[in-house]
Motif scaffolding. Structure first.
Motif, PDB file in Angstrom:
ATOM      1  N   ILE A   1       0.793  -5.802   2.245  1.00  0.00           N
ATOM      2  CA  ILE A   1      -0.293  -4.862   2.904  1.00  0.00           C
ATOM      3  C   ILE A   1      -0.870  -5.816   4.146  1.00  0.00           C
ATOM      4  O   ILE A   1      -1.176  -7.265   4.429  1.00  0.00           O
ATOM      5  CB  ILE A   1      -1.447  -5.751   2.325  1.00  0.00           C
ATOM      6  CG1 ILE A   1      -2.406  -3.901   1.519  1.00  0.00           C
ATOM      7  CG2 ILE A   1      -3.210  -4.496   3.417  1.00  0.00           C
ATOM      8  CD1 ILE A   1      -3.861  -4.053   0.424  1.00  0.00           C
ATOM      9  N   LEU A   2      -0.614  -5.191   5.269  1.00  0.00           N
ATOM     10  CA  LEU A   2      -0.570  -5.283   6.925  1.00  0.00           C
ATOM     11  C   LEU A   2      -1.867  -5.683   7.519  1.00  0.00           C
ATOM     12  O   LEU A   2      -2.214  -4.457   7.480  1.00  0.00           O
ATOM     13  CB  LEU A   2       0.672  -5.489   8.021  1.00  0.00           C
ATOM     14  CG  LEU A   2       1.880  -5.602   7.704  1.00  0.00           C
ATOM     15  CD1 LEU A   2       3.519  -5.310   8.625  1.00  0.00           C
ATOM     16  CD2 LEU A   2       2.025  -6.979   8.417  1.00  0.00           C
TER      17      LEU A   2
ATOM     18  N   THR B   1       5.983   3.118   5.685  1.00  0.00           N
ATOM     19  CA  THR B   1       5.638   2.333   3.787  1.00  0.00           C
ATOM     20  C   THR B   1       4.929   1.335   3.333  1.00  0.00           C
ATOM     21  O   THR B   1       4.498   1.597   2.112  1.00  0.00           O
ATOM     22  CB  THR B   1       7.156   1.943   3.351  1.00  0.00           C
ATOM     23  OG1 THR B   1       7.782   1.574   3.668  1.00  0.00           O
ATOM     24  CG2 THR B   1       7.580   3.697   3.823  1.00  0.00           C
ATOM     25  N   VAL B   2       4.611   0.130   4.115  1.00  0.00           N
ATOM     26  CA  VAL B   2       3.804  -0.939   4.169  1.00  0.00           C
ATOM     27  C   VAL B   2       2.306   0.033   4.385  1.00  0.00           C
ATOM     28  O   VAL B   2       1.696   0.411   5.447  1.00  0.00           O
ATOM     29  CB  VAL B   2       3.911  -1.805   4.866  1.00  0.00           C
ATOM     30  CG1 VAL B   2       3.349  -2.939   4.219  1.00  0.00           C
ATOM     31  CG2 VAL B   2       5.650  -2.361   4.527  1.00  0.00           C
ATOM     32  N   SER B   3       1.214  -0.515   3.560  1.00  0.00           N
ATOM     33  CA  SER B   3       0.070  -0.484   2.819  1.00  0.00           C
ATOM     34  C   SER B   3      -0.609  -0.952   4.191  1.00  0.00           C
ATOM     35  O   SER B   3      -0.036  -2.349   4.939  1.00  0.00           O
ATOM     36  CB  SER B   3      -0.911  -0.546   2.405  1.00  0.00           C
ATOM     37  OG  SER B   3      -2.210   0.750   2.119  1.00  0.00           O
TER      38      SER B   3
ATOM     39  N   VAL C   1      -7.529   2.054   6.761  1.00  0.00           N
ATOM     40  CA  VAL C   1      -6.682   1.644   6.222  1.00  0.00           C
ATOM     41  C   VAL C   1      -4.857   3.126   6.481  1.00  0.00           C
ATOM     42  O   VAL C   1      -5.737   4.224   6.778  1.00  0.00           O
ATOM     43  CB  VAL C   1      -6.520   1.514   4.451  1.00  0.00           C
ATOM     44  CG1 VAL C   1      -7.913   0.202   5.455  1.00  0.00           C
ATOM     45  CG2 VAL C   1      -7.239   2.255   4.142  1.00  0.00           C
ATOM     46  N   PHE C   2      -4.205   2.417   5.792  1.00  0.00           N
ATOM     47  CA  PHE C   2      -3.497   3.400   5.967  1.00  0.00           C
ATOM     48  C   PHE C   2      -2.799   3.134   4.645  1.00  0.00           C
ATOM     49  O   PHE C   2      -1.461   2.168   4.318  1.00  0.00           O
ATOM     50  CB  PHE C   2      -1.534   3.274   7.152  1.00  0.00           C
ATOM     51  CG  PHE C   2      -2.667   3.977   8.823  1.00  0.00           C
ATOM     52  CD1 PHE C   2      -2.923   5.009   8.937  1.00  0.00           C
ATOM     53  CD2 PHE C   2      -3.396   2.987   9.090  1.00  0.00           C
ATOM     54  CE1 PHE C   2      -3.573   5.683  10.515  1.00  0.00           C
ATOM     55  CE2 PHE C   2      -4.093   3.591  10.146  1.00  0.00           C
ATOM     56  CZ  PHE C   2      -4.342   4.609  10.521  1.00  0.00           C
ATOM     57  N   SER C   3      -2.071   3.920   3.905  1.00  0.00           N
ATOM     58  CA  SER C   3      -1.020   4.253   2.726  1.00  0.00           C
ATOM     59  C   SER C   3      -0.348   5.050   2.627  1.00  0.00           C
ATOM     60  O   SER C   3      -0.895   6.291   2.377  1.00  0.00           O
ATOM     61  CB  SER C   3      -2.238   3.687   1.684  1.00  0.00           C
ATOM     62  OG  SER C   3      -2.958   2.316   1.315  1.00  0.00           O
ATOM     63  N   ARG C   4       1.240   4.870   1.977  1.00  0.00           N
ATOM     64  CA  ARG C   4       1.921   5.605   1.753  1.00  0.00           C
ATOM     65  C   ARG C   4       2.020   6.346   0.617  1.00  0.00           C
ATOM     66  O   ARG C   4       2.139   5.072  -0.314  1.00  0.00           O
ATOM     67  CB  ARG C   4       3.584   5.531   1.805  1.00  0.00           C
ATOM     68  CG  ARG C   4       4.535   5.827   2.131  1.00  0.00           C
ATOM     69  CD  ARG C   4       4.319   7.578   3.094  1.00  0.00           C
ATOM     70  NE  ARG C   4       5.924   7.841   3.041  1.00  0.00           N
ATOM     71  CZ  ARG C   4       6.484   8.240   4.095  1.00  0.00           C
ATOM     72  NH1 ARG C   4       6.400   6.978   5.122  1.00  0.00           N
ATOM     73  NH2 ARG C   4       7.716   8.482   3.649  1.00  0.00           N
ATOM     74  N   LEU C   5       2.087   6.695   0.184  1.00  0.00           N
ATOM     75  CA  LEU C   5       1.715   8.463  -1.301  1.00  0.00           C
ATOM     76  C   LEU C   5       2.711   9.072  -1.368  1.00  0.00           C
ATOM     77  O   LEU C   5       2.573  10.308  -1.236  1.00  0.00           O
ATOM     78  CB  LEU C   5       0.529   9.193  -1.264  1.00  0.00           C
ATOM     79  CG  LEU C   5      -0.849   8.009  -1.097  1.00  0.00           C
ATOM     80  CD1 LEU C   5      -1.835   8.856  -1.767  1.00  0.00           C
ATOM     81  CD2 LEU C   5      -1.085   6.498  -1.865  1.00  0.00           C
TER      82      LEU C   5
END
Length: 409
Positions: free
Chosen positions: A135-136, A288-290, A299-303
């Motif tokens: 996570i960044l 693609t990195v959360s 927050v941003f999360s790739r699913l």
């Protein structure tokens, strides 16, 4: 054992209780597992996000944010004794020494929970769009970044490797941030953190629970607890009295409402969070990195081929209605950071109630009622702490000492 609630916390609790040899039944008002707070959350296993909302920087920010409908933290002015009590407790938790103590507690349980999740994934065939890319944590304000360096150092002391990065290092880890480079002043990175779809995880783990003998009764609303002699005698739910040797209250934000008639006043209040789930076109430039955007608390999360954008906290009682201004704020920020984001279809907006304690430290362990246990108050870290709090509570109920150095009830 009766577990009340089939969100990610309740289902994890049921799994570990079953593994410990208990007969388990789970009650939930929804038609399936993971249909409320676990349904469309931020999707992060984020030990690195352990700094609580209650910290020395929050009170002044919160005052300024109250004037903005799209603010990251929004307190609705309302005649609500529970909110007033919660807010006064929250302000007390904002002191530097309380913040340090709370970070220590949160990191301890979150690290343990992440290990439990990884062990569970090695044991069971679970597929929930999980990514182990870390996570960044992004910063666009130099003062915020300077303050975050101190928070990161504090977390490293407790075992969470949150490493500061330059802007160039940040973009190297997540190239989709190249267009946002002028906005960034720095970042930190926790390589061991993860992301994934909490709803899919919960549904699949519930299936494994059922295969192991756990009974799920859906569409059953828990109305009240019957007590006598300092013990719970049964749960009135769906017009029936359900009885067991012991009971676990894992109803998220609704746990305080259930227990208040018994004289138990839990410092848990619903913090409404929002999310947008964006189906991605093949040409989209999306992370693609959360990610955690510190300035906007998003927050941003790739699913898979979806991007989950989630965050903010609105204190407005048990209202779950979507506020279009707050929904749009998620997408405005997403377009600022990722101007080449291209939705492939309709964006799905959602709001859910996260059970927040003033300190962000959850309530896990024994209640004052002999055979009643609590597993609630995880706030924004329910998915992060679910496996750990479930495993630890199963140890407590089974008469064993739980592993993590955490202040269990």
């Amino acid at each position: 054992m009766l577990v009340l609630g089939a969100g990610v916390v309740g289902v994890c609790t049921a799994w570990y209780l079953s593994r410990a040899g208990h007969e388990v039944c789970v009650l939930d008002r929804q038609p399936a597992a993971g249909m409320e707070t676990s349904f469309a959350n931020g999707g992060q296993i984020s030990v690195s996000h352990a700094e609580p909302w209650a910290n020395p920087h929050t009170p002044l920010r919160a005052l300024a944010w109250m004037l903005r409908e799209d603010s990251p933290l929004l307190f609705r002015l309302r005649c609500d004794a529970a909110l007033l009590d919660w807010t006064l407790r929250f302000l007390r938790e904002c002191s530097p020494w309380r913040t340090r103590a709370n970070v220590r507690q949160i990191v301890s349980l979150a690290l343990y929970s992440r290990r439990q999740l990884q062990a569970l994934r090695a044991e069971l065939p679970l597929a929930y769009d999980q990514l182990e890319r870390g996570i960044l944590h992004l910063y666009t304000d130099r003062r915020d970044f300077a303050a975050a360096l101190g928070a990161a150092a504090m977390m490293r002391e407790h075992g969470c490797e949150r490493r500061p990065l330059s802007v160039d290092e940040c973009v190297a880890i997540e190239p989709a941030l190249a267009s946002a480079r002028p906005l960034l002043v720095g970042a930190d990175y926790t390589a061991a953190d993860e992301s994934g779809d909490a709803h899919r995880f919960t549904r699949q783990l519930a299936s494994h629970c059922a295969a192991a003998g756990v009974v799920f009764r859906y569409g059953v609303s828990v109305a009240s607890l019957r007590t006598a002699g300092g013990r719970v005698q049964g749960v009135l739910a769906g017009g029936e009295l359900h009885q067991a040797d012991a009971y676990v209250a894992a109803l998220g934000s609704y746990t305080p409402l259930l227990l208040r008639p018994l004289g138990l006043r839990l410092p848990v209040y619903p913090a409404k969070g929002y999310s947008a789930t964006v189906p991605l076109a093949a040409a989209s430039v999306a992370p693609t990195v959360s990610l955690i955007d510190d300035a906007h608390r998003i927050v941003f999360s790739r699913l898979g081929q979806r991007l989950r954008i989630a965050g903010t906290a609105e204190f407005n009682g048990y209202d779950t209605a979507l506020n279009p201004v707050r929904c749009e704020a998620l997408m405005v920020r997403a377009r600022q950071l990722f101007p080449d984001l291209q939705p492939a279809g309709e964006i799905e907006f959602w709001a859910g109630l996260r059970p927040a304690t003033p300190s962000n430290v959850p309530l896990v362990g024994r209640s004052p009622i002999a055979n009643l246990y609590l597993n609630t108050g995880h706030g924004t870290l329910g998915w992060t702490m679910a496996c750990g709090s479930g495993a630890a509570l199963a140890d407590i109920i089974s008469g064993r000492s739980p592993e993590p150095p955490f202040h269990f009830l």
